[in-house]
Design an enzyme around this catalytic site. Structure first.
Site, PDB file in Angstrom:
ATOM      1  N   LEU A   8      13.163  -5.404   3.533  1.00  0.00           N
ATOM      2  CA  LEU A   8      13.611  -5.121   2.169  1.00  0.00           C
ATOM      3  C   LEU A   8      13.588  -3.607   1.916  1.00  0.00           C
ATOM      4  O   LEU A   8      14.531  -3.042   1.383  1.00  0.00           O
ATOM      5  CB  LEU A   8      12.663  -5.851   1.191  1.00  0.00           C
ATOM      6  CG  LEU A   8      12.839  -5.623  -0.306  1.00  0.00           C
ATOM      7  CD1 LEU A   8      14.197  -6.096  -0.787  1.00  0.00           C
ATOM      8  CD2 LEU A   8      11.739  -6.381  -1.076  1.00  0.00           C
ATOM      9  N   ASP A  55       6.101 -14.222  -2.900  1.00  0.00           N
ATOM     10  CA  ASP A  55       5.065 -15.047  -3.558  1.00  0.00           C
ATOM     11  C   ASP A  55       4.187 -15.737  -2.509  1.00  0.00           C
ATOM     12  O   ASP A  55       2.970 -15.824  -2.662  1.00  0.00           O
ATOM     13  CB  ASP A  55       5.708 -16.120  -4.454  1.00  0.00           C
ATOM     14  CG  ASP A  55       6.163 -15.557  -5.796  1.00  0.00           C
ATOM     15  OD1 ASP A  55       5.829 -14.403  -6.129  1.00  0.00           O
ATOM     16  OD2 ASP A  55       6.882 -16.296  -6.516  1.00  0.00           O
ATOM     17  N   GLY A  96     -24.426   5.337   9.858  1.00  0.00           N
ATOM     18  CA  GLY A  96     -23.602   6.141  10.770  1.00  0.00           C
ATOM     19  C   GLY A  96     -22.796   5.315  11.753  1.00  0.00           C
ATOM     20  O   GLY A  96     -21.622   5.610  12.017  1.00  0.00           O
ATOM     21  N   GLU A 116       3.665  -5.481   0.552  1.00  0.00           N
ATOM     22  CA  GLU A 116       4.056  -6.690  -0.199  1.00  0.00           C
ATOM     23  C   GLU A 116       4.006  -6.418  -1.709  1.00  0.00           C
ATOM     24  O   GLU A 116       3.716  -7.303  -2.508  1.00  0.00           O
ATOM     25  CB  GLU A 116       3.193  -7.898   0.198  1.00  0.00           C
ATOM     26  CG  GLU A 116       3.244  -8.128   1.707  1.00  0.00           C
ATOM     27  CD  GLU A 116       3.306  -9.564   2.122  1.00  0.00           C
ATOM     28  OE1 GLU A 116       3.486 -10.440   1.259  1.00  0.00           O
ATOM     29  OE2 GLU A 116       3.192  -9.803   3.333  1.00  0.00           O
ATOM     30  N   GLY A 117       4.309  -5.188  -2.069  1.00  0.00           N
ATOM     31  CA  GLY A 117       4.266  -4.746  -3.461  1.00  0.00           C
ATOM     32  C   GLY A 117       2.954  -4.062  -3.739  1.00  0.00           C
ATOM     33  O   GLY A 117       1.884  -4.643  -3.510  1.00  0.00           O
ATOM     34  N   GLU A 176      -0.025  -1.491  -8.252  1.00  0.00           N
ATOM     35  CA  GLU A 176       0.534  -1.114  -9.567  1.00  0.00           C
ATOM     36  C   GLU A 176       1.639  -2.113  -9.933  1.00  0.00           C
ATOM     37  O   GLU A 176       1.751  -2.552 -11.088  1.00  0.00           O
ATOM     38  CB  GLU A 176       1.106   0.315  -9.520  1.00  0.00           C
ATOM     39  CG  GLU A 176       0.062   1.431  -9.476  1.00  0.00           C
ATOM     40  CD  GLU A 176      -0.599   1.584  -8.107  1.00  0.00           C
ATOM     41  OE1 GLU A 176      -0.058   1.084  -7.103  1.00  0.00           O
ATOM     42  OE2 GLU A 176      -1.678   2.212  -8.043  1.00  0.00           O
TER      43      GLU A 176
HETATM   44  C1  LIG Z   1       2.316  -0.757   7.439  1.00  0.00           C
HETATM   45  C2  LIG Z   1       3.420  -1.149   6.507  1.00  0.00           C
HETATM   46  C3  LIG Z   1       4.085  -2.352   6.717  1.00  0.00           C
HETATM   47  C4  LIG Z   1       5.143  -2.719   5.877  1.00  0.00           C
HETATM   48  N1  LIG Z   1       5.854  -3.866   6.153  1.00  0.00           N
HETATM   49  C5  LIG Z   1       6.998  -4.106   5.463  1.00  0.00           C
HETATM   50  C6  LIG Z   1       7.879  -5.165   5.865  1.00  0.00           C
HETATM   51  O1  LIG Z   1       7.606  -5.909   6.823  1.00  0.00           O
HETATM   52  N2  LIG Z   1       9.053  -5.315   5.199  1.00  0.00           N
HETATM   53  C7  LIG Z   1       9.388  -4.525   4.141  1.00  0.00           C
HETATM   54  O2  LIG Z   1      10.468  -4.714   3.568  1.00  0.00           O
HETATM   55  N3  LIG Z   1       8.563  -3.528   3.709  1.00  0.00           N
HETATM   56  C8  LIG Z   1       7.388  -3.293   4.359  1.00  0.00           C
HETATM   57  N4  LIG Z   1       6.563  -2.262   3.971  1.00  0.00           N
HETATM   58  C9  LIG Z   1       6.920  -1.460   2.805  1.00  0.00           C
HETATM   59  C10 LIG Z   1       5.973  -1.634   1.610  1.00  0.00           C
HETATM   60  O3  LIG Z   1       6.147  -2.895   1.026  1.00  0.00           O
HETATM   61  C11 LIG Z   1       6.232  -0.461   0.654  1.00  0.00           C
HETATM   62  O4  LIG Z   1       5.699   0.694   1.281  1.00  0.00           O
HETATM   63  C12 LIG Z   1       5.632  -0.691  -0.714  1.00  0.00           C
HETATM   64  O5  LIG Z   1       6.295  -1.699  -1.411  1.00  0.00           O
HETATM   65  C13 LIG Z   1       5.649   0.586  -1.566  1.00  0.00           C
HETATM   66  O6  LIG Z   1       6.890   1.231  -1.533  1.00  0.00           O
HETATM   67  P1  LIG Z   1       6.946   2.818  -1.255  1.00  0.00           P
HETATM   68  O7  LIG Z   1       6.173   3.072  -0.023  1.00  0.00           O
HETATM   69  O8  LIG Z   1       8.350   3.237  -1.281  1.00  0.00           O
HETATM   70  O9  LIG Z   1       6.163   3.471  -2.459  1.00  0.00           O
HETATM   71  P2  LIG Z   1       6.791   3.867  -3.881  1.00  0.00           P
HETATM   72  O10 LIG Z   1       7.515   2.717  -4.462  1.00  0.00           O
HETATM   73  O11 LIG Z   1       7.498   5.151  -3.762  1.00  0.00           O
HETATM   74  O12 LIG Z   1       5.483   4.063  -4.740  1.00  0.00           O
HETATM   75  C14 LIG Z   1       4.713   5.277  -4.762  1.00  0.00           C
HETATM   76  C15 LIG Z   1       3.638   5.101  -5.831  1.00  0.00           C
HETATM   77  O13 LIG Z   1       4.246   4.980  -7.133  1.00  0.00           O
HETATM   78  C16 LIG Z   1       3.801   3.785  -7.742  1.00  0.00           C
HETATM   79  N5  LIG Z   1       4.866   3.247  -8.591  1.00  0.00           N
HETATM   80  C17 LIG Z   1       6.153   3.016  -8.273  1.00  0.00           C
HETATM   81  N6  LIG Z   1       6.807   2.499  -9.309  1.00  0.00           N
HETATM   82  C18 LIG Z   1       5.913   2.375 -10.309  1.00  0.00           C
HETATM   83  C19 LIG Z   1       5.986   1.890 -11.648  1.00  0.00           C
HETATM   84  N7  LIG Z   1       7.111   1.387 -12.177  1.00  0.00           N
HETATM   85  N8  LIG Z   1       4.859   1.913 -12.400  1.00  0.00           N
HETATM   86  C20 LIG Z   1       3.712   2.402 -11.891  1.00  0.00           C
HETATM   87  N9  LIG Z   1       3.579   2.865 -10.628  1.00  0.00           N
HETATM   88  C21 LIG Z   1       4.667   2.846  -9.855  1.00  0.00           C
HETATM   89  C22 LIG Z   1       3.438   2.859  -6.586  1.00  0.00           C
HETATM   90  O14 LIG Z   1       2.573   1.828  -6.996  1.00  0.00           O
HETATM   91  C23 LIG Z   1       2.792   3.848  -5.635  1.00  0.00           C
HETATM   92  O15 LIG Z   1       1.472   4.088  -6.019  1.00  0.00           O
HETATM   93  C24 LIG Z   1       5.499  -1.890   4.784  1.00  0.00           C
HETATM   94  C25 LIG Z   1       4.806  -0.692   4.566  1.00  0.00           C
HETATM   95  C26 LIG Z   1       3.799  -0.310   5.422  1.00  0.00           C
HETATM   96  C27 LIG Z   1       3.121   1.026   5.196  1.00  0.00           C
END
Ligand SMILES: Cc1cc2nc3c(=O)[nH]c(=O)nc-3n(C[C@H](O)[C@H](O)[C@H](O)COP(=O)(O)OP(=O)(O)OC[C@H]3O[C@@H](n4cnc5c(N)ncnc54)[C@H](O)[C@@H]3O)c2cc1C
Length: 397
Positions: free
Chosen positions: A127, A243, A355, A378-379, A382
Site C-alpha cells: 500500500l 483490521d 547491563g 500497519e498504521g 497516531e
Molecule cells: C519495517 C516496515 C515494514 C512495513 N511493511 C509494510 C508492508 O508490508 N506494506 C505496506 O504497504 N507498508 C508497510 N510499511 C509502511 C508503514 O505502514 C508506514 O511506514 C506507516 O504507515 C507510516 O507511514 P510513513 O512512514 O509514511 O509515515 P508518515 O505518514 O509520513 O507519518 C510521519 C508521522 O506523522 C504522523 N502523522 C501523519 N498523519 C497524521 C495525522 N493526520 N495526524 C497526526 N499525526 C499524523 C505519523 O503518525 C508519524 O508519526 C512498513 C514500514 C516499515 C518501516
C-alpha cells in the site's frame, strides 16, 4: 457484545504444538538470523509444511480452518520467540490471504488463495508509497485502463516479504480525484511479471529476518482477473486486511511481552546484588507486577477482538455498518495498546536485566529493537487514535 473466554481442547493442543515448534525450530536460529540480517527461509519452509501459513483460512481453501482465534494463538506463540517470523506470517496471512478470502472470486481463490494457504506460495501486501504512508488514500501508483485490463506504473516502498513473495496485493489509483472513495483498486500481481521488479531492500533497526522492499512497477499489464473486489473499491480491501493485521500484530506483541516477563522473573530470581536476589527488592517487584498486569489485560483484549472477527465471518457483504465500525475500532484499540505496552514491558525487562540486557545478541536486546516498529507499521499509533476518536465522537461513546 458477547463475552466468553475459554479455549477449546483443539485450540489448547494447537497452542502446545506451535510452542513446541517455536522452541525447537525457531529459538535456536534467531540469534544468527538477526546478526546476519537474513530471511529465515529454512524455518519459513518448515512453518509452511506445518500449515502455519493458512491458519485462519477454511479447510476447503487449503487452510487449517482455525479461525482468527487460532491465528492469534499462532502469532502469540511465534511472537513469544521471534518477531521476524511473526511479521512474515502476518504479512502473508493478514494482508495477503485476507483480500483473497474476503474479496476473491471462486476462480481467484482457486488460483491464488488455496496454494498460498497451503504454504506453497508466499504473499505480500503493498500500500505504502514514498509520498503516501499514513495518508494512504493519496497513493499515486497509476492503474490505467488498457482494453479489458489495466496497466500499472509506480513505485511502492516498505513491502514486508517483498523480496521473497510469489504474489503481492498491490493498491493502485484508478482515479486520483476520487482518492480512497472510489479511486483505489486492489490487484494481485505475480513476481516476475513483465515490468515488475524489486528495488532496494532497507536496512533496519530490528525485524532483521524480514525483507522490507521497494517494488517498481513499469507498465505492468494486469488482466481483469487480477482485480480483487470491485474496481475503485480497493481501499475497503486494504482496510479489511489491516483490521485483521492489527489484531494479529497485537497477538505477536502479546507473545513478546509474555516471554520478556518470564525472562525477567527468572533473571530477577537468580541475579544477586547486595547479598539478595534482586527479585526481593520492591523496586523490581513493582516493575514485574506492572508488566504482568499489561500482559493480563492484553490477553483478554486480543482474544476478544479475534473472537469478534470470527463471529462476523469473512464475507464483507454480510457485515452491518455498525459491526464493521466496531471491528475497525477494536482493531485500532488493541493494536495501539499492544504496541505501546510491548515497548514499555520490554523496556522494563531490559532495565531488570541491567547491563546484560543491553548487550548485542541477547533476547531482550533483540526484542527491544524488534518491538518499536509495531507503533509505526500497519498504521501509526497516531492514526489508530484518530480511528478511535472519530468513532467515539460519532457514536458519543
Ligand atoms: C519495517 C516496515 C515494514 C512495513 N511493511 C509494510 C508492508 O508490508 N506494506 C505496506 O504497504 N507498508 C508497510 N510499511 C509502511 C508503514 O505502514 C508506514 O511506514 C506507516 O504507515 C507510516 O507511514 P510513513 O512512514 O509514511 O509515515 P508518515 O505518514 O509520513 O507519518 C510521519 C508521522 O506523522 C504522523 N502523522 C501523519 N498523519 C497524521 C495525522 N493526520 N495526524 C497526526 N499525526 C499524523 C505519523 O503518525 C508519524 O508519526 C512498513 C514500514 C516499515 C518501516
Amino acid at each position: 457484545m458477547g463475552i466468553e473466554f475459554s479455549f477449546s481442547a483443539d485450540q489448547e493442543a494447537f497452542r502446545s504444538a506451535v510452542r513446541a515448534f517455536a522452541d525447537r525450530e525457531i529459538a535456536p536460529i534467531v540469534g544468527a538470523m538477526d546478526e546476519r540480517e537474513e530471511f529465515p527461509a529454512h524455518t519459513v519452509a518448515k512453518m509452511q509444511k506445518e500449515g502455519y501459513f493458512g491458519v485462519p483460512i477454511p479447510e476447503e481453501f487449503g487452510g487449517l480452518g482455525l479461525g482468527k482465534v487460532g491465528y492469534a494463538i499462532l502469532l502469540e506463540e511465534i511472537g513469544r520467540v521471534d518477531a521476524s517470523h511473526a511479521a512474515i506470517l502476518g504479512a502473508h496471512t493478514s494482508l495477503g490471504l485476507t483480500p483473497l478470502l474476503s474479496y476473491g472470486t471462486a476462480e481467484q481463490r482457486k488460483r491464488w488463495l488455496t496454494p498460498a494457504a497451503r504454504g506453497e506460495k508466499l504473499l505480500a501486501f503493498s500500500l505504502t508509497e514514498p509520498g503516501s504512508g499514513s495518508d494512504s488514500g493519496a497513493l499515486r501508483t497509476a492503474a490505467e485502463r488498457s482494453g479489458e485490463g489495466w496497466t500499472l506504473t509506480g513505485n511502492k516502498i516498505y513491502v514486508t516479504n517483498g523480496k521473497e513473495a510469489d504474489h503481492v496485493v498491490v493498491l493502485a489509483s484508478n482515479d486520483p480525484a476520487l482518492g480512497p472513495k472510489g479511486g483505489v483498486t486492489a490487484f494481485l500481481l505475480d513476481r516476475g511479471m513483465p515490468g515488475f521488479s524489486i528495488g532496494r531492500c532497507e536496512k533496519k533497526m530490528g525485524l532483521h529476518g524480514t525483507s522490507t522492499a521497494e517494488l517498481l512497477l513499469d507498465h505492468v499489464a494486469a488482466g481483469p482477473e487480477r482485480v480483487l473486489g470491485t474496481p475503485g473499491r480497493g481501499f475497503h480491501v486494504a482496510m479489511t486486511a489491516l483490521d485483521v493485521g492489527r489484531v494479529s500484530l497485537a497477538a505477536g506483541s502479546l507473545g513478546a511481552m509474555q516471554s520478556s516477563l518470564e525472562a525477567s522473573v527468572a533473571f530477577a530470581k537468580q541475579r544477586t546484588q547486595f547479598g539478595h536476589a534482586i527479585a526481593e527488592y520492591e523496586a523490581i517487584q513493582f516493575k514485574l507486577a506492572d508488566m504482568a498486569m499489561k500482559v493480563h489485560a492484553l490477553r483478554f483484549m486480543v482474544y476478544h477482538a479475534a473472537q469478534e472477527q470470527d463471529r462476523m465471518g469473512s464475507d464483507p457483504a454480510a457485515w452491518s455498518t455498525s459491526d464493521r465500525e466496531a471491528k475497525t475500532r477494536a482493531a485500532a484499540t488493541v493494536k495501539c495498546l499492544a504496541s505501546e505496552w510491548a515497548s514499555d514491558v520490554i523496556d522494563e525487562a531490559l532495565q531488570i536485566h541491567g547491563g546484560i540486557g543491553y548487550i548485542r545478541g541477547t533476547p531482550i536486546e533483540r526484542a527491544y529493537r524488534d518491538a518499536r516498529i509495531s507503533e509505526i507499521f500497519e498504521g501509526t499509533n497516531e492514526i489508530q487514535r484518530l480511528v478511535v476518536a472519530r468513532d467515539l465522537i460519532e457514536r458519543g461513546r
